[in-house]
Scaffold this active site. Sequence first.
Site, short mmCIF file in Angstrom:
data_model
loop_
_atom_site.label_atom_id
_atom_site.label_comp_id
_atom_site.label_asym_id
_atom_site.label_seq_id
_atom_site.Cartn_x
_atom_site.Cartn_y
_atom_site.Cartn_z
N HIS A 50 0.94 -1.15 -0.06
CA HIS A 50 0.01 0.00 0.07
C HIS A 50 0.98 1.16 -0.04
O HIS A 50 2.11 0.90 0.04
CB HIS A 50 -0.92 0.06 1.28
CG HIS A 50 -0.44 -0.25 2.46
ND1 HIS A 50 0.68 0.68 3.01
CD2 HIS A 50 -0.15 -1.28 3.41
CE1 HIS A 50 1.15 0.24 4.34
NE2 HIS A 50 0.56 -1.01 4.46
P1 TYD Z 1 -1.32 -2.92 8.30
O1 TYD Z 1 -0.57 -1.45 8.53
O2 TYD Z 1 -2.60 -3.03 7.40
O3 TYD Z 1 -0.09 -4.03 7.97
P2 TYD Z 1 0.44 -4.25 6.68
O4 TYD Z 1 0.92 -3.21 5.89
O5 TYD Z 1 1.63 -5.12 6.72
O6 TYD Z 1 -0.47 -5.02 5.68
O7 TYD Z 1 -1.61 -3.21 9.70
C1 TYD Z 1 -2.44 -4.36 10.05
C2 TYD Z 1 -3.39 -4.20 11.31
O8 TYD Z 1 -2.59 -3.78 12.34
C3 TYD Z 1 -4.36 -3.26 10.94
O9 TYD Z 1 -5.70 -3.94 11.02
C4 TYD Z 1 -4.32 -2.02 11.58
C5 TYD Z 1 -3.33 -2.61 12.83
N1 TYD Z 1 -2.19 -1.67 13.08
C6 TYD Z 1 -2.51 -0.92 14.31
O10 TYD Z 1 -3.54 -0.82 15.10
N2 TYD Z 1 -1.61 0.09 14.55
C7 TYD Z 1 -0.66 0.18 13.84
O11 TYD Z 1 0.30 0.97 14.15
C8 TYD Z 1 -0.34 -0.51 12.78
C9 TYD Z 1 0.76 -0.47 11.87
C10 TYD Z 1 -1.22 -1.31 12.34
#
Ligand code: TYD
Length: 135
Positions: A50
């Site tokens: 993303h």
């Molecule tokens: P996400 O950033 O979507 O992970 P990736 O980029 O690897 O796909 O984050 C995964 C999940 O974790 C999402 O549901 C939200 C949660 N999250 C938080 O609550 N706080 C944070 O700081 C981050 C990075 C993620």
Amino acid sequence: MQESLLIELPKIADPRGNLSFIEQGNQIPFNIERTYWIYDVPGGEMRGGHAFYEMQEFIVALSGSFDVVLDDGVSKKIISLNRSYRGVYIPKMIWRSLENFSTNSLALVLADKAYDVNDYIRDYDLYLKLKTEKQ
Ligand code: TYD
């Protein structure tokens, strides 16, 4: 893709074990508002995939290795991280993913804003459209 994304951190070499650090207002080009880390990644998995409208990040492989794949809509760049004293600065509006994790790797991520689900761009076609409109 801009060239100067890789940032070398201080490394205090010591026979008792090496030490590196990041200070607010030093080493990386933003103020740190949040930190998170990615670990226990099963073989073959990838994270990310993303871009952010506004978020800037800095990623270090504190342990093991992985690839940071960056795409600015025009060109792609793969940066392999495998040292605790070197990281990648990711400006806003860069499509990025983390891939090719080694066993027991640990990715430390510093970010300049709190988590905000609305700051994510998860649709690559939308990302390309937004990038084109900006140029
Ligand atoms: P996400 O950033 O979507 O992970 P990736 O980029 O690897 O796909 O984050 C995964 C999940 O974790 C999402 O549901 C939200 C949660 N999250 C938080 O609550 N706080 C944070 O700081 C981050 C990075 C993620």
